[in-house]
Design a protein around this motif. Structure first.
Motif, mmCIF file in Angstrom:
data_model
loop_
_atom_site.group_PDB
_atom_site.id
_atom_site.type_symbol
_atom_site.label_atom_id
_atom_site.label_comp_id
_atom_site.label_asym_id
_atom_site.label_seq_id
_atom_site.Cartn_x
_atom_site.Cartn_y
_atom_site.Cartn_z
ATOM 1 N N LEU A 86 45.774 36.930 41.206
ATOM 2 C CA LEU A 86 44.561 37.351 40.507
ATOM 3 C C LEU A 86 44.084 36.244 39.571
ATOM 4 C CD1 LEU A 86 42.447 39.395 39.549
ATOM 5 C CD2 LEU A 86 44.190 40.367 38.027
ATOM 6 N N PHE A 87 45.001 35.656 38.815
ATOM 7 C CA PHE A 87 44.683 34.573 37.891
ATOM 8 C C PHE A 87 44.034 33.413 38.641
ATOM 9 C CE2 PHE A 87 46.121 30.690 35.662
ATOM 10 C CZ PHE A 87 45.586 30.908 34.403
ATOM 11 N N ARG A 88 44.634 33.016 39.753
ATOM 12 C CA ARG A 88 44.089 31.924 40.558
ATOM 13 C C ARG A 88 42.680 32.241 41.046
ATOM 14 N NH1 ARG A 88 46.231 31.532 46.531
ATOM 15 N NH2 ARG A 88 44.786 33.313 46.593
ATOM 16 N N ASP A 89 42.506 33.425 41.620
ATOM 17 C CA ASP A 89 41.219 33.771 42.220
ATOM 18 C C ASP A 89 40.134 33.950 41.165
ATOM 19 O OD1 ASP A 89 42.508 33.638 44.610
ATOM 20 O OD2 ASP A 89 42.367 35.773 45.082
ATOM 21 N N TYR A 90 40.512 34.469 39.987
ATOM 22 C CA TYR A 90 39.533 34.620 38.914
ATOM 23 C C TYR A 90 39.057 33.250 38.435
ATOM 24 C CZ TYR A 90 37.599 35.701 34.309
ATOM 25 O OH TYR A 90 36.787 35.796 33.213
ATOM 26 N N LEU A 91 39.971 32.316 38.251
ATOM 27 C CA LEU A 91 39.566 30.980 37.811
ATOM 28 C C LEU A 91 38.737 30.274 38.882
ATOM 29 C CD1 LEU A 91 42.720 29.601 35.958
ATOM 30 C CD2 LEU A 91 40.616 30.523 34.969
ATOM 31 N N ALA A 113 40.302 38.945 33.838
ATOM 32 C CA ALA A 113 40.487 38.936 35.291
ATOM 33 C C ALA A 113 40.546 40.353 35.840
ATOM 34 C CB ALA A 113 41.750 38.166 35.648
ATOM 35 N N SER A 114 41.153 41.267 35.090
ATOM 36 C CA SER A 114 41.243 42.659 35.548
ATOM 37 C C SER A 114 39.857 43.290 35.629
ATOM 38 C CB SER A 114 42.141 43.459 34.602
ATOM 39 O OG SER A 114 43.466 42.987 34.648
ATOM 40 N N LEU A 115 39.016 43.027 34.624
ATOM 41 C CA LEU A 115 37.649 43.548 34.659
ATOM 42 C C LEU A 115 36.873 42.944 35.828
ATOM 43 C CD1 LEU A 115 36.811 43.437 30.839
ATOM 44 C CD2 LEU A 115 37.254 45.476 32.243
ATOM 45 N N TRP A 116 37.071 41.641 36.029
ATOM 46 C CA TRP A 116 36.408 40.975 37.162
ATOM 47 C C TRP A 116 36.871 41.581 38.478
ATOM 48 C CZ3 TRP A 116 39.085 37.986 40.836
ATOM 49 C CH2 TRP A 116 38.281 37.328 41.776
ATOM 50 N N ALA A 117 38.176 41.814 38.613
ATOM 51 C CA ALA A 117 38.723 42.365 39.856
ATOM 52 C C ALA A 117 38.146 43.735 40.146
ATOM 53 C CB ALA A 117 40.253 42.443 39.758
ATOM 54 N N GLU A 118 38.005 44.548 39.106
ATOM 55 C CA GLU A 118 37.426 45.887 39.288
ATOM 56 C C GLU A 118 35.963 45.794 39.690
ATOM 57 O OE1 GLU A 118 36.801 50.027 36.728
ATOM 58 O OE2 GLU A 118 38.018 48.385 35.920
ATOM 59 N N LYS A 119 35.261 44.868 39.087
ATOM 60 C CA LYS A 119 33.827 44.708 39.363
ATOM 61 C C LYS A 119 33.565 44.261 40.794
ATOM 62 C CE LYS A 119 29.736 42.153 37.818
ATOM 63 N NZ LYS A 119 29.214 41.164 36.833
ATOM 64 N N VAL A 120 34.356 43.315 41.281
ATOM 65 C CA VAL A 120 34.105 42.742 42.606
ATOM 66 C C VAL A 120 34.947 43.399 43.700
ATOM 67 C CG1 VAL A 120 33.462 40.537 41.572
ATOM 68 C CG2 VAL A 120 35.817 40.878 42.385
ATOM 69 N N GLY A 121 35.826 44.329 43.308
ATOM 70 C CA GLY A 121 36.687 44.974 44.311
ATOM 71 C C GLY A 121 37.760 44.046 44.845
ATOM 72 N N TRP A 122 38.294 43.194 43.976
ATOM 73 C CA TRP A 122 39.314 42.230 44.407
ATOM 74 C C TRP A 122 40.565 42.945 44.899
ATOM 75 C CZ3 TRP A 122 44.330 41.139 42.825
ATOM 76 C CH2 TRP A 122 44.875 39.926 43.273
ATOM 77 N N GLN A 123 41.088 42.455 45.985
ATOM 78 C CA GLN A 123 42.377 42.905 46.506
ATOM 79 C C GLN A 123 43.214 41.682 46.851
ATOM 80 O OE1 GLN A 123 41.427 45.440 49.839
ATOM 81 N NE2 GLN A 123 40.962 47.188 48.527
ATOM 82 N N LEU A 124 44.501 41.887 47.074
ATOM 83 C CA LEU A 124 45.339 40.749 47.446
ATOM 84 C C LEU A 124 44.733 40.028 48.646
ATOM 85 C CD1 LEU A 124 49.015 42.050 47.153
ATOM 86 C CD2 LEU A 124 47.837 40.455 45.631
ATOM 87 N N PRO A 125 44.534 38.722 48.532
ATOM 88 C CA PRO A 125 43.971 37.978 49.653
ATOM 89 C C PRO A 125 44.999 37.774 50.761
ATOM 90 C CG PRO A 125 44.586 36.482 47.906
ATOM 91 C CD PRO A 125 44.844 37.869 47.375
ATOM 92 N N ALA A 126 44.526 37.288 51.890
ATOM 93 C CA ALA A 126 45.447 36.908 52.958
ATOM 94 C C ALA A 126 46.351 35.795 52.436
ATOM 95 C CB ALA A 126 44.663 36.434 54.181
ATOM 96 N N PRO A 127 47.600 35.755 52.898
ATOM 97 C CA PRO A 127 48.505 34.711 52.420
ATOM 98 C C PRO A 127 48.059 33.334 52.850
ATOM 99 C CG PRO A 127 49.479 35.934 54.246
ATOM 100 C CD PRO A 127 48.231 36.667 53.864
#
Length: 201
Positions: free
Chosen positions: A137-142, A185-199
């Motif tokens: 999550l940290f990586r993807d948010y940045l 990052a948590s707020l961003w994840a909720e807003k964009v519907g972030w889920q674990l990406p493909a490895p």
């Protein structure tokens, strides 16, 4: 030449501009690791600052190896040690102040590159645990937020200026920022519907 302890934390903190070759170096190492560990590792991901295009970083590759059960890694650590990877016998904890220090959600094993190879840190964490999810999550948010990326880089630069020869001091100053970024990052994840990406591998 004097003996150098590769785990001595009294060493210079050197940040360099983002290098596109970091992605290629990760891919090469990830393929090598995948051949070693096979299905014992669920996913291998490029994490940390070298995984964020445009972000200044220490020239250290961080890889996350996600396993089904951290306490039952079986032959995984010995396999890596036989291939030259170092350390890894001690179960370490990540630090997040809103979770108990001994929480299973923070457990990991840590290993480093074989002697003489480019610096790489292997963080072995358990699938579904907080620390494994947060690293991605940290990586993807940045990657997604130019503002967060720019301000985080500024903090890293200032921390390196304050603690140019003390990695512990550098990390100590950065630690609270991880907690602040987690909230954003948590707020961003909720807003964009972030889920674990493909490895990555």
């Amino acid at each position: 030449m004097p003996n150098v302890n590769p785990f001595d934390k009294r060493k210079p903190v050197v940040l360099v501009a983002y290098r596109p070759e970091w992605a290629t170096e990760f891919a090469v190492l990830a393929r090598r690791l995948r051949a070693l560990v096979g299905p014992a590792v669920l996913r291998i991901d490029h994490i940390g600052s070298t995984a964020v295009p445009g972000l200044r970083a220490k020239d250290v590759l961080d890889l996350q190896l996600t396993v089904p059960d951290l306490l039952a890694v079986g032959a995984l650590v010995p396999t890596l040690r036989q291939a030259g990877f170092r350390q890894g016998e001690v179960l370490l904890q990540d630090v997040y102040h809103f979770l108990p220090a001994d929480s299973a959600e923070l457990g990991k094993r840590y290993m480093r590159e074989p002697g003489g190879e480019r610096t790489a840190h292997l963080h072995i964490r358990q699938a579904g645990h907080f620390n494994a999810r947060y690293a991605l999550l940290f990586r993807d948010y940045l990657r997604a937020s130019e503002v967060a990326r720019t301000e985080y880089e500024l903090l890293k630069v200032r921390a390196a200026e304050l603690f140019p020869d003390n990695i512990d001091g550098y990390l100590h100053l950065k630690e609270p920022v991880f907690h602040l970024l987690y909230e954003a990052a948590s707020l961003w994840a909720e807003k964009v519907g972030w889920q674990l990406p493909a490895p990555d591998a």
